[in-house]
Design a protein around this motif. Structure first.
Motif, PDB file in Angstrom:
ATOM      1  N   ALA A  41       0.850  -1.189   0.000  1.00  0.00           N
ATOM      2  CA  ALA A  41       0.000   0.000   0.000  1.00  0.00           C
ATOM      3  C   ALA A  41       0.887   1.240   0.000  1.00  0.00           C
ATOM      4  O   ALA A  41       1.908   1.279   0.687  1.00  0.00           O
ATOM      5  CB  ALA A  41      -0.921  -0.008   1.218  1.00  0.00           C
ATOM      6  N   GLY A  42       0.480   2.232  -0.790  1.00  0.00           N
ATOM      7  CA  GLY A  42       1.255   3.462  -0.895  1.00  0.00           C
ATOM      8  C   GLY A  42       2.249   3.463  -2.037  1.00  0.00           C
ATOM      9  O   GLY A  42       2.827   4.500  -2.359  1.00  0.00           O
ATOM     10  N   GLU A  43       2.461   2.304  -2.650  1.00  0.00           N
ATOM     11  CA  GLU A  43       3.377   2.212  -3.790  1.00  0.00           C
ATOM     12  C   GLU A  43       2.595   2.257  -5.101  1.00  0.00           C
ATOM     13  O   GLU A  43       1.393   2.016  -5.127  1.00  0.00           O
ATOM     14  CB  GLU A  43       4.182   0.906  -3.724  1.00  0.00           C
ATOM     15  N   ILE A  44       3.316   2.524  -6.178  1.00  0.00           N
ATOM     16  CA  ILE A  44       2.730   2.512  -7.522  1.00  0.00           C
ATOM     17  C   ILE A  44       2.967   1.135  -8.130  1.00  0.00           C
ATOM     18  O   ILE A  44       4.080   0.602  -8.067  1.00  0.00           O
ATOM     19  CB  ILE A  44       3.356   3.604  -8.407  1.00  0.00           C
ATOM     20  N   CYS A  45       1.927   0.557  -8.704  1.00  0.00           N
ATOM     21  CA  CYS A  45       2.032  -0.765  -9.336  1.00  0.00           C
ATOM     22  C   CYS A  45       2.609  -0.606 -10.737  1.00  0.00           C
ATOM     23  O   CYS A  45       2.060   0.116 -11.572  1.00  0.00           O
ATOM     24  CB  CYS A  45       0.655  -1.425  -9.400  1.00  0.00           C
ATOM     25  N   HIS A  46       3.703  -1.311 -10.998  1.00  0.00           N
ATOM     26  CA  HIS A  46       4.384  -1.225 -12.293  1.00  0.00           C
ATOM     27  C   HIS A  46       4.303  -2.534 -13.082  1.00  0.00           C
ATOM     28  O   HIS A  46       5.125  -2.773 -13.964  1.00  0.00           O
ATOM     29  CB  HIS A  46       5.857  -0.848 -12.086  1.00  0.00           C
ATOM     30  N   TRP A  78      -4.097 -13.643 -13.963  1.00  0.00           N
ATOM     31  CA  TRP A  78      -3.384 -12.374 -13.976  1.00  0.00           C
ATOM     32  C   TRP A  78      -3.558 -11.704 -12.625  1.00  0.00           C
ATOM     33  O   TRP A  78      -4.579 -11.882 -11.965  1.00  0.00           O
ATOM     34  CB  TRP A  78      -3.957 -11.457 -15.050  1.00  0.00           C
ATOM     35  N   ILE A  79      -2.565 -10.902 -12.233  1.00  0.00           N
ATOM     36  CA  ILE A  79      -2.670 -10.141 -10.995  1.00  0.00           C
ATOM     37  C   ILE A  79      -1.987  -8.789 -11.167  1.00  0.00           C
ATOM     38  O   ILE A  79      -0.941  -8.681 -11.805  1.00  0.00           O
ATOM     39  CB  ILE A  79      -2.092 -10.914  -9.781  1.00  0.00           C
ATOM     40  N   SER A  80      -2.635  -7.772 -10.595  1.00  0.00           N
ATOM     41  CA  SER A  80      -2.130  -6.402 -10.633  1.00  0.00           C
ATOM     42  C   SER A  80      -3.014  -5.563  -9.729  1.00  0.00           C
ATOM     43  O   SER A  80      -4.062  -6.019  -9.269  1.00  0.00           O
ATOM     44  CB  SER A  80      -2.192  -5.869 -12.070  1.00  0.00           C
ATOM     45  N   ASP A  81      -2.594  -4.337  -9.464  1.00  0.00           N
ATOM     46  CA  ASP A  81      -3.483  -3.336  -8.877  1.00  0.00           C
ATOM     47  C   ASP A  81      -3.898  -2.474 -10.062  1.00  0.00           C
ATOM     48  O   ASP A  81      -3.185  -1.546 -10.452  1.00  0.00           O
ATOM     49  CB  ASP A  81      -2.757  -2.525  -7.805  1.00  0.00           C
ATOM     50  N   ILE A  82      -5.027  -2.805 -10.666  1.00  0.00           N
ATOM     51  CA  ILE A  82      -5.434  -2.192 -11.932  1.00  0.00           C
ATOM     52  C   ILE A  82      -5.518  -0.664 -11.841  1.00  0.00           C
ATOM     53  O   ILE A  82      -4.967   0.025 -12.707  1.00  0.00           O
ATOM     54  CB  ILE A  82      -6.744  -2.818 -12.454  1.00  0.00           C
ATOM     55  N   PRO A  83      -6.183  -0.085 -10.821  1.00  0.00           N
ATOM     56  CA  PRO A  83      -6.228   1.390 -10.771  1.00  0.00           C
ATOM     57  C   PRO A  83      -4.845   2.024 -10.673  1.00  0.00           C
ATOM     58  O   PRO A  83      -4.556   3.012 -11.351  1.00  0.00           O
ATOM     59  CB  PRO A  83      -7.063   1.681  -9.527  1.00  0.00           C
ATOM     60  N   SER A  84      -3.971   1.471  -9.839  1.00  0.00           N
ATOM     61  CA  SER A  84      -2.629   2.028  -9.691  1.00  0.00           C
ATOM     62  C   SER A  84      -1.822   1.845 -10.971  1.00  0.00           C
ATOM     63  O   SER A  84      -1.113   2.757 -11.404  1.00  0.00           O
ATOM     64  CB  SER A  84      -1.915   1.368  -8.510  1.00  0.00           C
ATOM     65  N   GLN A  89      -0.545   5.938 -10.112  1.00  0.00           N
ATOM     66  CA  GLN A  89      -0.686   6.618  -8.833  1.00  0.00           C
ATOM     67  C   GLN A  89      -0.583   5.568  -7.715  1.00  0.00           C
ATOM     68  O   GLN A  89      -0.907   4.411  -7.928  1.00  0.00           O
ATOM     69  CB  GLN A  89      -2.051   7.324  -8.742  1.00  0.00           C
ATOM     70  N   PRO A  90      -0.152   5.975  -6.523  1.00  0.00           N
ATOM     71  CA  PRO A  90      -0.076   5.015  -5.415  1.00  0.00           C
ATOM     72  C   PRO A  90      -1.441   4.402  -5.114  1.00  0.00           C
ATOM     73  O   PRO A  90      -2.476   5.068  -5.218  1.00  0.00           O
ATOM     74  CB  PRO A  90       0.404   5.860  -4.229  1.00  0.00           C
ATOM     75  N   GLY A  91      -1.441   3.128  -4.756  1.00  0.00           N
ATOM     76  CA  GLY A  91      -2.672   2.417  -4.425  1.00  0.00           C
ATOM     77  C   GLY A  91      -2.703   2.015  -2.960  1.00  0.00           C
ATOM     78  O   GLY A  91      -1.806   2.359  -2.185  1.00  0.00           O
ATOM     79  N   ASN A  92      -3.726   1.258  -2.592  1.00  0.00           N
ATOM     80  CA  ASN A  92      -3.867   0.799  -1.202  1.00  0.00           C
ATOM     81  C   ASN A  92      -3.834  -0.727  -1.110  1.00  0.00           C
ATOM     82  O   ASN A  92      -4.315  -1.313  -0.166  1.00  0.00           O
ATOM     83  CB  ASN A  92      -5.170   1.335  -0.587  1.00  0.00           C
TER      84      ASN A  92
END
Length: 193
Positions: A41-46, A78-84, A89-92
């Motif tokens: 949380a707080g990081e950007i997903c790349h 598949w796995i990712s933090d799609i919004p981030s 932008q940083p996600g949660n």
């Protein structure tokens, strides 16, 4: 190395051999040990990662400080933090490996390059997102309208190998119940057999 992901892609939409070659050339391969945080949380997903081998969990921490598991990703998922990932932008969200994993992934830049080079992949990603939204909607429906017993049976139908691969308290978190309550559900089911 690419046969599994290519088979998964081709099960949703047909591509020419040269289009798959472009896709494969843009993918990066990574082995990740068990209990590694790929995202906090707080990081950007790349990354948008395809699981060739292994098991991961995606979760957030609620206001009470409890982990709430949103997704288990095993082979061919598949796995990712799609919004981030999409906004950079940083996600949660936290993403952690639960087993040693082999992943194929795209970065935001390589995904954009892929979509420019092979526009048909836009359709593939639309199908993936629609599938993910269907899963989320069904989870919401089940969490509101079904009993704990029905939720667990549905979970087993969709993820039959997960109970042998992850601790019971992770499954309870995914189902929105305490580990103790899930244990009672499982005990009751065993007695009914």
């Amino acid at each position: 190395m690419y046969s599994q992901i290519n088979h998964s892609v081709l099960s949703k939409i047909s591509f020419k051999e040269d289009e798959l070659l472009v896709f494969n050339q843009l993918l990066k391969f990574k082995t990740v040990p068990k209990k590694t945080y790929m995202l906090r949380a707080g990081e950007i997903c790349h990354f948008e990662a395809f699981v060739n081998k292994g098991c991961l969990r995606k979760y957030y921490i609620n206001e009470q400080g409890q982990e709430v598991i949103i997704q288990f990703a095993i082979e061919n998922n598949w796995i990712s933090d799609i919004p981030s990932f999409s906004t950079q932008q940083p996600g949660n969200i936290f993403i952690e490996t639960l087993e040693d994993c082999e992943l194929l992934y795209l970065s935001p830049q390589s995904k954009e390059e892929l979509l420019n080079a092979v526009p048909r992949f836009e359709r593939f990603y639309r199908i993936l997102v629609e599938r993910y939204l269907n899963v989320l909607q069904n989870r919401l429906y089940f969490s509101i309208s079904k009993t704990a017993h029905e939720k667990y049976l549905d979970f087993l139908a969709h993820y039959p190998t997960i109970p042998q691969r992850v601790p019971q308290h992770y499954i309870a978190s995914y189902l929105g119940m305490s580990a103790e309550f899930l244990s009672k559900v499982r005990t009751r089911m065993a007695k009914e057999k």
